[in-house]
Scaffold this motif. Structure first.
Motif, PDB file in Angstrom:
ATOM      1  N   LEU A 333       0.816  -1.208   0.000  1.00 37.77           N
ATOM      2  CA  LEU A 333       0.000   0.000   0.000  1.00 37.77           C
ATOM      3  C   LEU A 333       0.854   1.266   0.000  1.00 37.77           C
ATOM      4  O   LEU A 333       0.372   2.338  -0.349  1.00 37.77           O
ATOM      5  CB  LEU A 333      -0.931   0.006   1.216  1.00 37.77           C
ATOM      6  CG  LEU A 333      -2.130  -0.948   1.115  1.00 37.77           C
ATOM      7  CD1 LEU A 333      -2.879  -1.011   2.429  1.00 37.77           C
ATOM      8  CD2 LEU A 333      -3.061  -0.520  -0.001  1.00 37.77           C
ATOM      9  N   ILE A 334       2.121   1.148   0.395  1.00 31.90           N
ATOM     10  CA  ILE A 334       2.992   2.324   0.344  1.00 31.90           C
ATOM     11  C   ILE A 334       3.126   2.810  -1.092  1.00 31.90           C
ATOM     12  O   ILE A 334       3.150   4.014  -1.360  1.00 31.90           O
ATOM     13  CB  ILE A 334       4.381   2.010   0.946  1.00 31.90           C
ATOM     14  CG1 ILE A 334       4.293   2.052   2.470  1.00 31.90           C
ATOM     15  CG2 ILE A 334       5.428   2.996   0.457  1.00 31.90           C
ATOM     16  CD1 ILE A 334       5.616   2.106   3.169  1.00 31.90           C
ATOM     17  N   LYS A 335       3.199   1.874  -2.034  1.00 35.48           N
ATOM     18  CA  LYS A 335       3.303   2.266  -3.437  1.00 35.48           C
ATOM     19  C   LYS A 335       1.992   2.872  -3.911  1.00 35.48           C
ATOM     20  O   LYS A 335       1.962   3.883  -4.605  1.00 35.48           O
ATOM     21  CB  LYS A 335       3.671   1.049  -4.288  1.00 35.48           C
ATOM     22  CG  LYS A 335       3.818   1.373  -5.779  1.00 35.48           C
ATOM     23  CD  LYS A 335       4.241   0.149  -6.562  1.00 35.48           C
ATOM     24  CE  LYS A 335       4.416   0.487  -8.042  1.00 35.48           C
ATOM     25  NZ  LYS A 335       4.824  -0.707  -8.835  1.00 35.48           N
ATOM     26  N   THR A 336       0.876   2.243  -3.513  1.00 34.93           N
ATOM     27  CA  THR A 336      -0.430   2.717  -3.960  1.00 34.93           C
ATOM     28  C   THR A 336      -0.779   4.075  -3.369  1.00 34.93           C
ATOM     29  O   THR A 336      -1.391   4.915  -4.022  1.00 34.93           O
ATOM     30  CB  THR A 336      -1.510   1.693  -3.574  1.00 34.93           C
ATOM     31  OG1 THR A 336      -1.129   0.405  -4.069  1.00 34.93           O
ATOM     32  CG2 THR A 336      -2.855   2.071  -4.159  1.00 34.93           C
ATOM     33  N   LEU A 337      -0.365   4.293  -2.122  1.00 30.70           N
ATOM     34  CA  LEU A 337      -0.743   5.515  -1.412  1.00 30.70           C
ATOM     35  C   LEU A 337       0.443   6.446  -1.174  1.00 30.70           C
ATOM     36  O   LEU A 337       0.416   7.271  -0.267  1.00 30.70           O
ATOM     37  CB  LEU A 337      -1.388   5.150  -0.065  1.00 30.70           C
ATOM     38  CG  LEU A 337      -2.626   4.240  -0.140  1.00 30.70           C
ATOM     39  CD1 LEU A 337      -3.097   3.877   1.258  1.00 30.70           C
ATOM     40  CD2 LEU A 337      -3.751   4.909  -0.920  1.00 30.70           C
ATOM     41  N   GLN A 338       1.480   6.331  -1.992  1.00 34.22           N
ATOM     42  CA  GLN A 338       2.668   7.146  -1.751  1.00 34.22           C
ATOM     43  C   GLN A 338       2.428   8.633  -2.035  1.00 34.22           C
ATOM     44  O   GLN A 338       3.248   9.472  -1.675  1.00 34.22           O
ATOM     45  CB  GLN A 338       3.843   6.638  -2.572  1.00 34.22           C
ATOM     46  CG  GLN A 338       3.635   6.702  -4.077  1.00 34.22           C
ATOM     47  CD  GLN A 338       4.839   6.148  -4.826  1.00 34.22           C
ATOM     48  OE1 GLN A 338       5.969   6.257  -4.348  1.00 34.22           O
ATOM     49  NE2 GLN A 338       4.600   5.539  -5.976  1.00 34.22           N
ATOM     50  N   HIS A 339       1.269   8.967  -2.644  1.00 35.63           N
ATOM     51  CA  HIS A 339       0.936  10.376  -2.863  1.00 35.63           C
ATOM     52  C   HIS A 339       0.366  11.024  -1.604  1.00 35.63           C
ATOM     53  O   HIS A 339       0.142  12.233  -1.588  1.00 35.63           O
ATOM     54  CB  HIS A 339      -0.056  10.504  -4.022  1.00 35.63           C
ATOM     55  CG  HIS A 339      -1.367   9.835  -3.775  1.00 35.63           C
ATOM     56  ND1 HIS A 339      -1.503   8.458  -3.732  1.00 35.63           N
ATOM     57  CD2 HIS A 339      -2.621  10.340  -3.542  1.00 35.63           C
ATOM     58  CE1 HIS A 339      -2.773   8.140  -3.500  1.00 35.63           C
ATOM     59  NE2 HIS A 339      -3.465   9.262  -3.372  1.00 35.63           N
ATOM     60  N   TRP A 340       0.109  10.215  -0.574  1.00 37.67           N
ATOM     61  CA  TRP A 340      -0.390  10.791   0.674  1.00 37.67           C
ATOM     62  C   TRP A 340       0.694  11.682   1.283  1.00 37.67           C
ATOM     63  O   TRP A 340       1.880  11.339   1.240  1.00 37.67           O
ATOM     64  CB  TRP A 340      -0.783   9.682   1.647  1.00 37.67           C
ATOM     65  CG  TRP A 340      -2.157   9.135   1.387  1.00 37.67           C
ATOM     66  CD1 TRP A 340      -2.685   8.809   0.179  1.00 37.67           C
ATOM     67  CD2 TRP A 340      -3.171   8.882   2.355  1.00 37.67           C
ATOM     68  NE1 TRP A 340      -3.969   8.358   0.322  1.00 37.67           N
ATOM     69  CE2 TRP A 340      -4.300   8.382   1.650  1.00 37.67           C
ATOM     70  CE3 TRP A 340      -3.250   9.005   3.730  1.00 37.67           C
ATOM     71  CZ2 TRP A 340      -5.475   8.028   2.296  1.00 37.67           C
ATOM     72  CZ3 TRP A 340      -4.419   8.645   4.372  1.00 37.67           C
ATOM     73  CH2 TRP A 340      -5.519   8.174   3.664  1.00 37.67           C
ATOM     74  N   PRO A 341       0.310  12.814   1.877  1.00 40.20           N
ATOM     75  CA  PRO A 341       1.317  13.770   2.339  1.00 40.20           C
ATOM     76  C   PRO A 341       2.087  13.329   3.583  1.00 40.20           C
ATOM     77  O   PRO A 341       3.187  13.810   3.826  1.00 40.20           O
ATOM     78  CB  PRO A 341       0.496  15.031   2.634  1.00 40.20           C
ATOM     79  CG  PRO A 341      -0.878  14.519   2.944  1.00 40.20           C
ATOM     80  CD  PRO A 341      -1.064  13.311   2.072  1.00 40.20           C
ATOM     81  N   HIS A 342       1.516  12.408   4.380  1.00 41.72           N
ATOM     82  CA  HIS A 342       2.176  12.002   5.624  1.00 41.72           C
ATOM     83  C   HIS A 342       2.030  10.495   5.789  1.00 41.72           C
ATOM     84  O   HIS A 342       0.916   9.969   5.784  1.00 41.72           O
ATOM     85  CB  HIS A 342       1.558  12.713   6.839  1.00 41.72           C
ATOM     86  CG  HIS A 342       1.225  14.149   6.599  1.00 41.72           C
ATOM     87  ND1 HIS A 342       2.185  15.138   6.495  1.00 41.72           N
ATOM     88  CD2 HIS A 342       0.034  14.767   6.396  1.00 41.72           C
ATOM     89  CE1 HIS A 342       1.599  16.296   6.262  1.00 41.72           C
ATOM     90  NE2 HIS A 342       0.297  16.096   6.193  1.00 41.72           N
TER      91      HIS A 342
END
Length: 621
Positions: A333-342
């Motif tokens: 999920l880090i790859k999928t959600l790496q656009h999250w700011p934090h």
């Protein structure tokens, strides 16, 4: 979901089975049970179908297919959490289809007296899970896997974890008859009334708990053993129904606890990647609780998987991430959600190890899992909980580092807080020094948690007090509330006026921390927490204004007022007073019973002054 089709409905009340298609009947024999829990679920693993909802109790409690699917997936650790033995964690799901029936009066009474941060969930279910996975040669795949889940709207994580610790092992040994007996015992519990200490018997044990109240002082919410002289067996006293061991939860992030507090205060999206659901859910809950007594108004998911129906909503890149704290255990999920700011990663990544049983969500690739007692450490090493082991040279547990998102990788991401956010307030070095000294001297964990909770409480209160002081000044004076006139309006909140007032009434009066408080307030005004706080306070002030107006009418001489009034005006007064009585009862306005009695007398007096035909209309037989 085919795996769920095995849970066939049963109509008989009081027998175990899955839910029927119909809603719960109006005359509910499980009213006391419903004051604490919505339902109890058992989720098992089927080799062909995957996670399956084995039963729901009471049997006629209605869950939608989407809710059943979410409960099934969230009741098992995913393929990246090797959890052998017994593990406890929690989740939170969105209720589908809106509120299905009016809340009982007891629920409204609870919310009116409970702290705003502990009120019932209005649109979400909270799930408290006890998961067991052990080797079992009698099972085809070689492992027994089953979860017992308590579904509630109450955020009493400590109480429900303690309850699960008592009933889940019994259930796994004795199955349905044990669970039915437990639910019958819960149906005998008194309702959770704020401010009261209750004795709750279950499986031969009496749990003694204090239900928090708005009248409680923040530092006095814990419960000492009392009122059990005549109880046999002696009760098991829970010091709190909801408070977590904050020091244990925040051990790996103590150096950044103020930065995380600011991110929570501002409602920033935060992804928490942990090695297990137990660690994930405790960290997310700890983050949401660090704002108390301020209500956490954003969404949060203590444990979340890619199978959740809202995954696409959280993963989309076409719009900014929503205001949610998301706890996950799948490193992909880090790859999928790496656009999250934090993004906060705690615990070392474990991408290989001893193979375990295959699950519906993938293979267990992390080797033998840790029991919940071990998972409670929340550090990169289990020994970090013990002073002198797994610690830095000074004794402080190994800390995650503050890193830039550009260093965020996919699977081998190291523990750290990945963010470009710059804290507005300076770090409280004195707090870290006191915690470090406590670790060196082997102080009890409760002492260190009390210290950390007190610091966060002081920080939140120092921030909120100026807001409360300014908001109180917007309330009309009591002397301006006249009985026969429309009550004056609450003045609007002007942000610039508030910021100017901080020079004399700002947080510097109660907090020693320096920093850009003005900048923090400006960003807070744009957050869901300001909107939630302002709406709540304005609603409370409007109710207070209504109560003052009703009191002014009741204290006035109604006979003198009626002397020169027409019949139409008197009838209008009767209708308005009746409306105010209804509102006073439905909204539970801060009005004394004596005032309500006087209002009823005013209504009788007014009706008695009217002709018989009008009296018959206003008071039909």
């Amino acid at each position: 979901m085919d795996a769920l089709s095995r849970a066939e409905p049963r109509r008989a009340r009081g027998r175990l089975g899955a839910q029927s298609a119909g809603a719960r009947a109006p005359a509910v024999p499980w009213a006391r049970f419903s004051a604490w829990l919505e339902c109890v679920c058992v989720v098992t693993f089927d080799l062909e179908l995957g996670q399956a909802l084995e039963l729901v109790y009471p049997s006629d409690f209605r869950l939608t297919d989407k809710e059943k699917s979410s409960i099934c997936y969230l009741s098992f650790p995913d393929s990246h959490s090797g959890c052998l033995g017994d593990t406890q964690f929690s989740f939170r799901i969105r209720q589908c289809g809106g509120q299905r029936s009016p809340w009982p009066a007891d629920d409204r009474h609870y919310d009116s007296g409970a702290p705003v941060s502990l009120q019932r969930e209005a649109a979400h279910y909270l799930g408290y899970v006890y998961f067991r996975q052990v080797k079992d040669s009698s099972v085809k795949r070689g492992y027994f896997q089953k979860s017992l889940v308590l579904v509630s709207r109450l955020p009493f994580v400590r109480l429900f974890q303690a309850l699960l610790s008592l009933i889940a092992p019994e259930y796994f040994d004795k199955l349905a008859p044990c669970l039915e007996a437990v639910c019958s015992e819960i149906d005998q519990w008194p309702a959770p009334v704020p401010g009261r200490t209750l004795n709750l018997p279950v499986v031969g044990v009496v749990l003694q708990v204090h239900i928090p109240s708005r009248a409680d002082k923040p530092e006095s919410t814990s419960l000492k053993q009392r009122g059990h002289e005549n109880l046999l067996p002696a009760p098991l006293v829970l010091s709190s129904v909801h408070e977590l061991d904050l020091f244990r939860c925040f051990q790996p992030v103590l150096a950044h606890v103020q930065t995380l507090w600011e991110l929570m205060l501002l409602g920033e999206p935060l992804l928490v990647l942990a090695p297990s659901p137990a660690v994930s859910s405790e960290m997310v809950l700890a983050l949401t609780r660090c704002l108390q007594p301020l209500k956490f108004c954003c969404d949060y998911r203590p444990y979340f998987t890619i199978h959740d129906s809202e995954f696409k909503e959280f993963a989309t890149r076409t719009q900014a991430p929503p205001n949610v704290v998301l706890g996950v255990t799948n490193p992909f999920l880090i790859k999928t959600l790496q656009h999250w700011p934090h993004i906060l990663r705690i615990g070392e990544p474990k991408m290989s190890g001893e193979a375990g049983p295959a699950s519906a969500q993938g293979s267990w690739g992390d080797g033998p899992g840790r029991s919940e007692a071990t998972l409670g450490g929340l550090g990169s090493e289990p020994a970090a909980r013990t002073p002198g082991r797994g610690c830095s040279a000074g004794g402080l547990p190994k800390q995650v580092k503050l890193k830039k998102p550009s260093r965020l990788k996919t699977l081998d991401t190291k523990p750290g807080l990945y963010t470009t956010y710059t804290a507005h307030l300076h770090r409280d070095k004195a707090l870290l020094t006191r915690l470090l000294r406590g670790l060196r001297r082997g102080r009890p964990a409760d002492t260190l948690t009390t210290l950390l909770r007190g610091h966060l409480l002081e920080l939140t209160q120092s921030f909120v007090i100026p807001l409360e002081h300014y908001m109180a000044g917007l309330m009309p004076l009591q002397k301006s509330v006249a009985p026969w006139k429309t009550p004056p309006q609450i003045r609007p909140f002007h942000q610039d006026d508030f910021l100017r007032s901080l020079e004399c009434t700002g947080p510097q009066l109660t907090c020693v921390l320096k920093g850009d408080w003005l900048g923090l307030y400006r960003r807070f005004f744009k957050s869901p927490h300001f909107d939630g706080w302002y709406r709540q306070r304005r609603r409370e002030m409007a109710h207070k204004l209504e109560a003052l107006h009703l009191e002014a009418i009741c204290e006035a001489d109604i006979e003198t007022w009626m002397k020169d009034k027409s019949e139409v005006e008197v009838v209008d007064l009767v209708l308005k007073l009746r409306e105010k009585l209804v509102r006073a009862q439905s909204h539970q306005l801060p009005v004394k019973e004596e005032t309500l009695q006087r209002a009823r007398l005013h209504i009788e007096t007014a009706i008695g002054s009217l002709p018989k035909d009008l009296q018959a209309v206003l008071c039909p037989p």
